[in-house]
Design an enzyme around this catalytic site. Structure first.
Site, short mmCIF file in Angstrom:
data_model
loop_
_atom_site.label_atom_id
_atom_site.label_comp_id
_atom_site.label_asym_id
_atom_site.label_seq_id
_atom_site.Cartn_x
_atom_site.Cartn_y
_atom_site.Cartn_z
N MET A 34 12.02 7.51 53.65
CA MET A 34 11.26 8.66 53.46
C MET A 34 10.70 8.72 52.08
O MET A 34 11.42 9.04 51.16
CB MET A 34 12.27 9.66 53.53
CG MET A 34 12.62 10.73 54.10
SD MET A 34 13.95 11.48 53.64
CE MET A 34 15.18 10.45 53.80
N VAL A 55 16.88 14.20 49.10
CA VAL A 55 16.26 13.64 50.29
C VAL A 55 15.65 12.28 49.99
O VAL A 55 15.72 11.35 50.81
CB VAL A 55 15.20 14.61 50.86
CG1 VAL A 55 14.35 13.94 51.92
CG2 VAL A 55 15.89 15.85 51.43
N GLU A 56 15.04 12.12 48.81
CA GLU A 56 14.32 10.89 48.52
C GLU A 56 15.23 9.70 48.24
O GLU A 56 14.95 8.59 48.68
CB GLU A 56 13.37 11.10 47.34
CG GLU A 56 12.13 11.93 47.67
CD GLU A 56 11.20 11.23 48.64
OE1 GLU A 56 11.40 10.02 48.90
OE2 GLU A 56 10.28 11.89 49.14
N SER A 57 16.32 9.92 47.49
CA SER A 57 17.15 8.76 47.13
C SER A 57 18.64 9.05 47.21
O SER A 57 19.44 8.27 46.70
CB SER A 57 16.80 8.27 45.72
OG SER A 57 17.29 9.17 44.73
N TYR A 115 9.49 16.64 57.01
CA TYR A 115 9.96 16.30 55.67
C TYR A 115 9.96 17.54 54.79
O TYR A 115 10.95 17.83 54.09
CB TYR A 115 9.07 15.21 55.06
CG TYR A 115 9.32 14.98 53.59
CD1 TYR A 115 10.28 14.06 53.17
CD2 TYR A 115 8.63 15.70 52.63
CE1 TYR A 115 10.53 13.86 51.82
CE2 TYR A 115 8.87 15.51 51.28
CZ TYR A 115 9.82 14.59 50.88
OH TYR A 115 10.06 14.41 49.55
#
Length: 403
Positions: A1, A128-130, A314
């Site tokens: 994502m 959420v990203e990493s 998202y």
């Protein structure tokens, strides 16, 4: 994502893409890679990459043709919303995010003072990203972007990102060996694309480099800067869950179809706790699973989050996680399914059960890859369930009952 990669779905084929890769997605020829990279040098130097830097950074590149398989795979659009959110917004990530709010509180407060974006939203993007810096992705960016610049569709777009990635390394902001990330080129704690980095990354720790890989302050501040430039409003919420009246006509739903709150109130919408809508402003009605699932009124700040990665699922994950980090709870209205998704802890539990049955699924990590999904299909067949490779509560329960 990853930020901005999903907008690629709307980018048309370029003339360069047609010339170099009309059939490459079907039959990629590895021997074309080296001459293609050589041809790209002039474009890179025109974008500010030094000639010597280009030669040094591309000399040992080899194509990674596996990235072509990901061009059209977009989990935000293919995964049921209840599965997508259950893995991104779970108790584990909320606890980790609250720990990050405490650990980086002074930095986040300084970021909020400068960019006017609240700490919970910034940390939600990070989570959420990493997964708070635990998962940057593992693909060397220069390899992936060079491959996508020479094969497949959207070559013009990826060439721009390739040139910008080279420019970042050539300028000394990030070392080449640190440039690892997603298949599409996003990297760092909050997964910026190279072009986004050049436009919006900031040096918040004052060391003279914009480093989204090695500097958490730089990454958090850069994320806030992105949201601010995307239109974030300090005095507004992203939105909130609402109740629809019986027989509601959902034809006017849609994030872009914003109407005054008074208009939605006149149509019978209420807050999820039953209280009336109040205040000014325009909002769109988001129905990610249709009128029978959770409903949300979303404001301009939701659009700013959407700009980070152009998928409503998202943006909802970021928004919901930010609320949970502030102490909010789960959605009031359940998802319209009798087989809800699994949290990451439950996915790991499922993997343990699959491994105990002799399936070679690799690491027990909560990441349901091809091996896990193949094992799931075998067990679904054995149990008489629908064979679709999906991991849900019914399968987990059945395997626990049949140990």
């Amino acid at each position: 994502m990853k930020p901005l990669t999903r907008i690629l779905a709307g980018i048309a084929l370029s003339a360069a893409g047609l010339a170099h890769g009309a059939h490459a997605a079907d039959l990629p020829d590895p021997s074309r890679f080296t001459p293609c990279v050589a041809e790209l040098k002039s474009g890179a130097t025109a974008r500010g990459v030094s000639g010597s830097g280009y030669e040094r950074l591309t000399a040992s590149l080899q194509p990674d043709l596996k990235v072509l398989d990901f061009l059209d795979y977009q989990p935000e659009f293919r995964t049921p919303i209840w599965d997508y959110l259950s893995g991104l917004v779970d108790d584990e990530r909320v606890a980790d995010g609250q720990a990050m709010l405490r650990q980086w509180g002074d930095t986040l407060n300084a970021v909020a003072a400068r960019y006017k974006v609240d700490p919970a939203t910034v940390v939600a993007v990070w989570g959420v990203e990493s997964n708070f810096g635990r998962n940057f992705g593992s693909r060397p960016l220069l390899t992936s972007l060079a491959t996508l610049s020479c094969y497949g569709r959207r070559q013009a777009y990826f060439r721009g990102e390739f040139f910008d990635a080279l420019k970042i390394v050539d300028a000394g902001d990030v070392k080449a060996e640190q440039m690892v990330g997603s298949w599409a080129g996003a990297f760092g704690h909050t997964q910026f694309m190279p072009s986004t980095f050049l436009r919006l990354a900031v040096d918040f720790d004052g060391d003279g480099r914009r480093d989204l890989v090695g500097s958490v302050p730089d990454a958090l501040a850069s994320t806030a800067n992105f949201l601010r430039k995307a239109g974030w409003r300090e005095d507004e919420v992203w939105g909130y869950e609402v109740r629809l009246p019986a027989g509601f006509d959902a034809s006017s739903a849609g994030r872009r179809n914003k109407q005054p709150l008074s208009a939605w109130a006149a149509r019978g919408l209420k807050r999820s706790d039953g209280s009336p809508l109040a205040g000014d402003g325009n909002a769109g009605l988001l129905l990610p699973a249709g009128p029978k699932g959770p409903a949300f009124l979303v404001f301009r700040n939701f659009d700013a989050i959407y700009g980070y990665n152009a998928a409503e699922s998202y943006a909802l994950a970021i928004a919901h996680l930010s609320d949970r980090l502030r102490g909010g709870g789960a959605f009031t209205t359940p998802w319209p399914t009798d087989d809800a998704g699994l949290s990451r802890a439950e996915r790991r539990e499922l993997q343990v059960l699959l491994a105990a049955r002799g399936h070679a699924i690799g690491a027990i990590d909560g990441m349901l890859g091809d091996a896990s999904r193949a094992a799931i299909r075998v067990e679904q067949q054995r149990l008489g369930h629908t064979v679709d490779g999906r991991a849900g509560q019914k399968l987990l329960k059945a395997l626990k009952e049949n140990r």
